[in-house]
Design a protein around this motif. Structure first.
Motif, PDB file in Angstrom:
ATOM      1  N   ARG A   1      31.410  24.663   1.416  1.00  0.00           N
ATOM      2  CA  ARG A   1      32.029  25.532   0.429  1.00  0.00           C
ATOM      3  C   ARG A   1      33.208  24.797  -0.191  1.00  0.00           C
ATOM      4  O   ARG A   1      33.928  24.090   0.507  1.00  0.00           O
ATOM      5  N   PRO A   2      33.427  24.968  -1.454  1.00  0.00           N
ATOM      6  CA  PRO A   2      34.545  24.270  -2.076  1.00  0.00           C
ATOM      7  C   PRO A   2      35.873  24.795  -1.561  1.00  0.00           C
ATOM      8  O   PRO A   2      36.022  25.989  -1.317  1.00  0.00           O
ATOM      9  N   ALA A   3      36.834  23.898  -1.403  1.00  0.00           N
ATOM     10  CA  ALA A   3      38.159  24.314  -0.961  1.00  0.00           C
ATOM     11  C   ALA A   3      38.754  25.281  -1.973  1.00  0.00           C
ATOM     12  O   ALA A   3      38.662  25.071  -3.168  1.00  0.00           O
ATOM     13  N   GLY A   4      39.343  26.328  -1.493  1.00  0.00           N
ATOM     14  CA  GLY A   4      39.936  27.317  -2.379  1.00  0.00           C
ATOM     15  C   GLY A   4      38.913  28.313  -2.888  1.00  0.00           C
ATOM     16  O   GLY A   4      39.269  29.360  -3.391  1.00  0.00           O
TER      17      GLY A   4
ATOM     18  N   CYS B   1      36.838  16.491  -0.657  1.00  0.00           N
ATOM     19  CA  CYS B   1      36.931  17.465   0.416  1.00  0.00           C
ATOM     20  C   CYS B   1      35.823  17.277   1.436  1.00  0.00           C
ATOM     21  O   CYS B   1      34.720  16.863   1.117  1.00  0.00           O
ATOM     22  N   THR B   2      36.172  17.622   2.651  1.00  0.00           N
ATOM     23  CA  THR B   2      35.243  17.496   3.761  1.00  0.00           C
ATOM     24  C   THR B   2      34.981  18.866   4.348  1.00  0.00           C
ATOM     25  O   THR B   2      35.097  19.088   5.528  1.00  0.00           O
ATOM     26  N   ASP B   3      34.657  19.751   3.494  1.00  0.00           N
ATOM     27  CA  ASP B   3      34.448  21.149   3.838  1.00  0.00           C
ATOM     28  C   ASP B   3      33.307  21.308   4.824  1.00  0.00           C
ATOM     29  O   ASP B   3      32.181  20.903   4.550  1.00  0.00           O
ATOM     30  N   PRO B   4      33.595  21.919   5.997  1.00  0.00           N
ATOM     31  CA  PRO B   4      32.564  22.040   7.024  1.00  0.00           C
ATOM     32  C   PRO B   4      31.375  22.874   6.591  1.00  0.00           C
ATOM     33  O   PRO B   4      30.272  22.651   7.043  1.00  0.00           O
ATOM     34  N   GLY B   5      31.609  23.821   5.702  1.00  0.00           N
ATOM     35  CA  GLY B   5      30.509  24.678   5.306  1.00  0.00           C
ATOM     36  C   GLY B   5      29.900  24.271   3.986  1.00  0.00           C
ATOM     37  O   GLY B   5      28.973  24.885   3.507  1.00  0.00           O
TER      38      GLY B   5
ATOM     39  N   TYR C   1      29.688  20.034  10.107  1.00  0.00           N
ATOM     40  CA  TYR C   1      28.520  20.302  10.944  1.00  0.00           C
ATOM     41  C   TYR C   1      27.517  19.162  10.807  1.00  0.00           C
ATOM     42  O   TYR C   1      27.517  18.438   9.808  1.00  0.00           O
TER      43      TYR C   1
ATOM     44  N   ASP D   1      42.602  24.160   8.195  1.00  0.00           N
ATOM     45  CA  ASP D   1      42.062  23.109   7.328  1.00  0.00           C
ATOM     46  C   ASP D   1      42.121  23.511   5.863  1.00  0.00           C
ATOM     47  O   ASP D   1      42.522  24.640   5.521  1.00  0.00           O
ATOM     48  N   CYS D   2      41.733  22.602   4.987  1.00  0.00           N
ATOM     49  CA  CYS D   2      41.956  22.752   3.553  1.00  0.00           C
ATOM     50  C   CYS D   2      41.341  24.018   2.974  1.00  0.00           C
ATOM     51  O   CYS D   2      41.903  24.621   2.063  1.00  0.00           O
ATOM     52  N   ASP D   3      40.190  24.421   3.498  1.00  0.00           N
ATOM     53  CA  ASP D   3      39.571  25.631   2.952  1.00  0.00           C
ATOM     54  C   ASP D   3      39.666  26.834   3.879  1.00  0.00           C
ATOM     55  O   ASP D   3      38.990  27.844   3.654  1.00  0.00           O
ATOM     56  N   GLY D   4      40.506  26.729   4.878  1.00  0.00           N
ATOM     57  CA  GLY D   4      40.837  27.895   5.706  1.00  0.00           C
ATOM     58  C   GLY D   4      39.729  28.376   6.610  1.00  0.00           C
ATOM     59  O   GLY D   4      39.791  29.501   7.125  1.00  0.00           O
ATOM     60  N   ASP D   5      38.711  27.546   6.846  1.00  0.00           N
ATOM     61  CA  ASP D   5      37.625  28.015   7.709  1.00  0.00           C
ATOM     62  C   ASP D   5      37.441  27.178   8.967  1.00  0.00           C
ATOM     63  O   ASP D   5      36.357  27.169   9.569  1.00  0.00           O
ATOM     64  N   ALA D   6      38.501  26.501   9.369  1.00  0.00           N
ATOM     65  CA  ALA D   6      38.534  25.829  10.674  1.00  0.00           C
ATOM     66  C   ALA D   6      39.988  25.744  11.109  1.00  0.00           C
ATOM     67  O   ALA D   6      40.893  25.620  10.278  1.00  0.00           O
TER      68      ALA D   6
ATOM     69  N   ARG E   1      25.813  23.145   4.946  1.00  0.00           N
ATOM     70  CA  ARG E   1      25.097  24.412   5.114  1.00  0.00           C
ATOM     71  C   ARG E   1      24.816  25.081   3.783  1.00  0.00           C
ATOM     72  O   ARG E   1      23.806  25.754   3.622  1.00  0.00           O
TER      73      ARG E   1
END
Lengths: 146, 146
Positions: free
Chosen positions: B126-129, B120-124, B32, A76-81, B52
């Protein structure tokens, strides 16, 4: 092993992994992987995950035979999934359904039952239903650690 | 709100959620949700998650307009992962791709770019990159908490 895309395994060393059937496009399960599991997946072409409860790497279908041949790993875009694009042998779920997501939140069964008994792909390594009785009826790939 | 299927939010009160586009069947993101976010999703029909890092509920597309109308919520076999079946407006990913899973682990771009700039739809949360610079170029729905 270095990957072309940087992965962010976070504080616990894990990323969530979605397994999607390349033929039906169904999301068949969600589990977790550490770096070692991702490397084993890439090296073997078979889906590997990490059990949080057993604290060990496991290969999907190693004992049940319901393996996942991994056609592609996406990030995914931020590398954590991760997304494992898989060819699922048998069913992914211990309940006998092709996908672990065979029910709606309302309790309606929307999945296809393909087997009468197979192996659960519990993302946390926790046994489905949370009981040893359930595990006796539907054995896990490995004995669960409660 | 009681659900027909018991959910297991674990020690941290969260479950991973996979969002899948009902039209293309693409897995568009992983995030999440806590119980409150799931209830808001069911009540409004729009996808809600839990950040989170910001420690708060957020609605996908609330500021960007790239909302997810939720056609169905599915639950996995042991109730600790969810699948939102969504009608995605615009792109799910801040990079402009329809799906956050637009790259393979080898760095090949396999996703469709549908927008030049979105959210962005960052699961955590956290910003992408992982950089503020990136966030300045591609604003998040809400200011990230680093």
């Amino acid at each position: 092993m270095d990957f072309e895309v940087d992965l962010d395994f976070g504080d616990d060393g894990l990323v969530p992994v979605v397994a999607q059937d390349v033929d039906t496009e169904e999301v068949v399960m969600v589990a977790y992987a550490n770096r070692d599991a991702v490397e084993a997946t890439v090296e073997t072409g078979r889906a590997h995950y990490y059990s949080r409860s057993r604290e060990e790497r496991w290969e999907k279908g190693a004992t049940s035979g319901h393996t996942q041949a991994v056609a592609e790993v996406r990030v995914d875009c931020d590398g954590d999934a991760l997304l494992y694009r898989v060819d699922q042998t048998g069913g992914a779920c211990h309940t006998g359904y092709h996908s672990c997501f065979y029910r709606t939140l309302d309790g309606d069964v929307v999945g296809e039952q393909v087997l009468t008994r197979t192996t659960c792909t519990d993302p946390g390594g926790r046994p489905a239903g949370g009981s040893r009785q359930r595990q006796k009826a539907y054995p896990a790939e490995r004995p669960p650690v409660m």
